[in-house]
Scaffold this motif. Structure first.
Motif, short mmCIF file in Angstrom:
data_model
loop_
_atom_site.label_atom_id
_atom_site.label_comp_id
_atom_site.label_asym_id
_atom_site.label_seq_id
_atom_site.Cartn_x
_atom_site.Cartn_y
_atom_site.Cartn_z
N LEU A 181 -6.61 -8.62 36.99
CA LEU A 181 -5.52 -9.30 36.62
C LEU A 181 -4.79 -9.33 35.19
O LEU A 181 -3.76 -8.98 35.09
N PHE A 182 -5.62 -9.14 34.25
CA PHE A 182 -5.28 -9.08 33.04
C PHE A 182 -4.92 -7.77 32.72
O PHE A 182 -3.95 -7.46 32.12
N THR A 183 -5.55 -6.64 33.11
CA THR A 183 -5.26 -5.01 33.16
C THR A 183 -3.92 -5.00 33.62
O THR A 183 -3.09 -4.33 33.14
N GLY A 184 -3.78 -5.32 34.70
CA GLY A 184 -2.24 -5.25 35.53
C GLY A 184 -1.28 -6.00 34.84
O GLY A 184 -0.30 -5.33 34.86
N ILE A 185 -1.46 -7.08 34.24
CA ILE A 185 -0.28 -7.68 33.83
C ILE A 185 0.15 -6.97 32.40
O ILE A 185 1.29 -6.71 32.04
N GLN A 225 25.28 2.60 18.81
CA GLN A 225 26.39 1.93 19.23
C GLN A 225 26.67 0.74 18.23
O GLN A 225 27.88 0.24 18.38
N PHE A 226 25.71 0.18 17.72
CA PHE A 226 25.59 -0.86 16.80
C PHE A 226 26.19 -2.23 17.45
O PHE A 226 26.86 -3.05 16.89
N ASP A 227 25.87 -2.19 18.77
CA ASP A 227 26.30 -3.55 19.39
C ASP A 227 25.07 -4.23 19.70
O ASP A 227 24.29 -4.35 20.80
N PHE A 228 24.90 -5.00 18.54
CA PHE A 228 23.61 -5.90 18.62
C PHE A 228 23.61 -7.12 19.44
O PHE A 228 22.56 -7.49 19.73
N GLY A 229 24.68 -7.68 19.60
CA GLY A 229 24.70 -8.85 20.56
C GLY A 229 24.26 -8.32 22.04
O GLY A 229 23.44 -9.10 22.58
N TYR A 230 24.92 -7.21 22.50
CA TYR A 230 24.67 -6.93 23.83
C TYR A 230 23.08 -6.31 23.95
O TYR A 230 22.40 -6.62 24.83
N ALA A 231 22.56 -5.93 22.77
CA ALA A 231 21.23 -5.32 22.75
C ALA A 231 20.32 -6.58 22.81
O ALA A 231 19.16 -6.53 23.39
N SER A 232 20.69 -7.59 22.02
CA SER A 232 19.98 -8.80 22.10
C SER A 232 19.84 -9.30 23.62
O SER A 232 18.78 -9.97 23.97
N ALA A 233 20.96 -9.39 24.42
CA ALA A 233 20.93 -9.68 25.85
C ALA A 233 20.22 -8.89 26.46
O ALA A 233 19.36 -9.51 27.54
N ILE A 234 20.04 -7.70 26.35
CA ILE A 234 19.08 -6.79 27.06
C ILE A 234 17.51 -7.28 26.71
O ILE A 234 16.70 -7.17 27.75
N ALA A 235 17.23 -7.51 25.65
CA ALA A 235 15.87 -7.97 25.23
C ALA A 235 15.49 -9.25 25.89
O ALA A 235 14.31 -9.24 26.29
N TRP A 236 16.35 -10.06 25.95
CA TRP A 236 16.26 -11.34 26.76
C TRP A 236 16.11 -11.30 28.11
O TRP A 236 15.29 -11.80 28.81
N LEU A 237 16.66 -10.14 28.94
CA LEU A 237 16.70 -9.76 30.27
C LEU A 237 15.10 -9.28 30.30
O LEU A 237 14.55 -9.78 31.35
N LEU A 238 14.80 -8.46 29.22
CA LEU A 238 13.48 -8.14 29.63
C LEU A 238 12.34 -9.12 29.41
O LEU A 238 11.37 -9.15 30.10
N VAL A 239 12.61 -10.12 28.54
CA VAL A 239 11.52 -11.12 28.36
C VAL A 239 11.52 -11.95 29.68
O VAL A 239 10.54 -12.28 30.36
N ALA A 240 12.80 -12.11 30.31
CA ALA A 240 12.78 -12.94 31.66
C ALA A 240 12.03 -11.98 32.73
O ALA A 240 11.22 -12.64 33.31
N LEU A 241 12.41 -10.73 32.85
CA LEU A 241 11.78 -10.06 33.86
C LEU A 241 10.19 -9.82 33.64
O LEU A 241 9.35 -10.20 34.71
N THR A 242 9.65 -9.85 32.22
CA THR A 242 8.45 -9.86 32.15
C THR A 242 7.53 -10.95 32.57
O THR A 242 6.49 -10.96 33.24
N ALA A 243 8.04 -12.11 32.09
CA ALA A 243 7.53 -13.47 32.49
C ALA A 243 7.65 -13.72 33.74
O ALA A 243 6.69 -14.10 34.74
N LEU A 244 8.67 -13.19 34.81
CA LEU A 244 8.74 -13.63 35.98
C LEU A 244 7.74 -12.72 36.84
O LEU A 244 6.88 -13.12 37.50
N ILE A 245 7.68 -11.37 36.46
CA ILE A 245 6.54 -10.66 37.22
C ILE A 245 5.03 -10.96 36.97
O ILE A 245 4.34 -11.08 37.90
N ALA A 246 4.84 -11.40 35.49
CA ALA A 246 3.56 -11.86 35.32
C ALA A 246 3.23 -13.19 36.18
O ALA A 246 2.09 -13.32 36.44
N PHE A 247 4.28 -13.88 36.25
CA PHE A 247 3.99 -15.26 36.99
C PHE A 247 3.54 -14.91 38.27
O PHE A 247 2.77 -15.55 39.04
N VAL A 248 4.32 -13.98 39.02
CA VAL A 248 4.49 -13.62 40.44
C VAL A 248 2.85 -12.87 40.65
O VAL A 248 1.91 -13.37 41.51
#
Length: 308
Positions: free
Chosen positions: A233-237, A276-299
């Motif tokens: 489980l640890f290595t998989g996550i 592209q220096f679109d840091f606002g959209y880049a931050s949104a992508i980062a938080w999308l990754l945080v949510a996906l990572t947390a969801l997959i680890a939870f599952v």
């Protein structure tokens, strides 16, 4: 002096004294002083960037002026085709590369745990050496080895009459090259962790299984794998997180190409933020990754929790 007067004076003296503080309260303030440097570093280098990036995902910059746009940056995620492409590529890594790497790590760890094998220390060091190499260094080596003209891999397969393969410029072969490089880099790392879990399994379990007539496969499937579930489980996550956060290898090997075949979410985040220096959209992508990572680890945790 009567007995009642003596009692009154004793009570008055006791009430005038300061009661000693409990031990926990006396050491509480010095404990905070010792922890203060770590708290300050945590606040500066983790908490503040975390909050700042979330706030930045709610803003947009145009003409040097930053304005609050609410959830507009997150709405862009659903309309951006490159987000879907990068997540699809990350999904290929999760479905193909992570199980392949885990299977190899378990097999190598099980082999190195056998009593009849000689030179175990040398084999362990040999398999763990890729994990010591830096990401950039081994990615450059793989890029040279997989070059279409003059690459070591094409020269080797040419000895048996196979035509040169365009490893880094063909969509399918570029994914194969990326999967091979990541598997080479991280298999030994996971193998060492799994090997530690194997060595923690009591020898009595093996002896009892052999006395009951269990074969090698039965021992492996009924004893080894169940006992290794927490380690797996640890290595998989951690492997899942690594696949979602992949950047160095595909940035150096293919740059996300060809035709975005190896574009991953973090590489796309880099291009949006620092090209592209679109840091606002880049931050949104980062938080999308945080949510996906947390969801997959939870599952993953919920699927294995009842068996732990």
């Amino acid at each position: 002096m009567s007995v009642s007067e003596v009692r009154l004076r004793l009570r008055a003296g006791a009430s005038g004294r300061r009661r000693p503080r409990p031990l926990g309260r006396r050491i509480q303030r010095p404990g905070v002083y010792f922890a203060l440097p770590a708290i300050v570093l945590f606040a500066i280098f983790f908490a503040y960037p975390l909050v700042a990036s979330f706030w930045q995902s709610l803003t947009a910059t145009s003409g040097g002026v930053t304005r609050f746009v609410g959830l507009d940056q997150y709405a862009r995620l659903f309309a951006d085709p490159l987000i879907g492409t990068s997540l699809f590529n990350a999904g290929i890594l999760l479905v193909v590369q992570v199980p392949l790497m885990m299977a190899l790590a378990v097999g190598l760890a099980y082999l190195l745990n056998q009593g009849w094998l000689k030179f175990k220390g040398g084999f362990r060091v040999l398999h763990f050496l890729p994990a010591v190499t830096t990401l950039v260094a081994y990615s450059v080596v793989f890029r040279v080895m997989l070059a279409t003209d003059g690459g070591a891999v094409n020269q080797l397969i040419g000895l048996v009459g196979i035509a040169p393969v365009d490893w880094l410029n063909h969509e399918t072969w570029a994914r194969v090259a990326l999967i091979a490089s990541i598997t080479w880099r991280w298999t030994g790392y996971n193998m060492v962790i799994i090997l530690a879990g194997l060595q923690a399994i009591p020898a009595e379990l093996y002896e009892a299984a052999r006395m009951d007539g269990a074969g090698r496969w039965t021992i492996f499937s009924r004893i080894v794998i169940p006992q290794l579930r927490p380690v797996l489980l640890f290595t998989g996550i951690t492997s899942t997180i690594g696949a979602l956060q992949l950047f160095d290898e595909n940035f150096i090997l293919t740059g996300g190409g060809p035709s975005d075949a190896t574009l991953t979410p973090v590489l796309y985040l880099y291009k949006v933020g620092f090209r592209q220096f679109d840091f606002g959209y880049a931050s949104a992508i980062a938080w999308l990754l945080v949510a996906l990572t947390a969801l997959i680890a939870f599952v993953q945790f919920r699927l294995t929790r009842e068996k732990l």
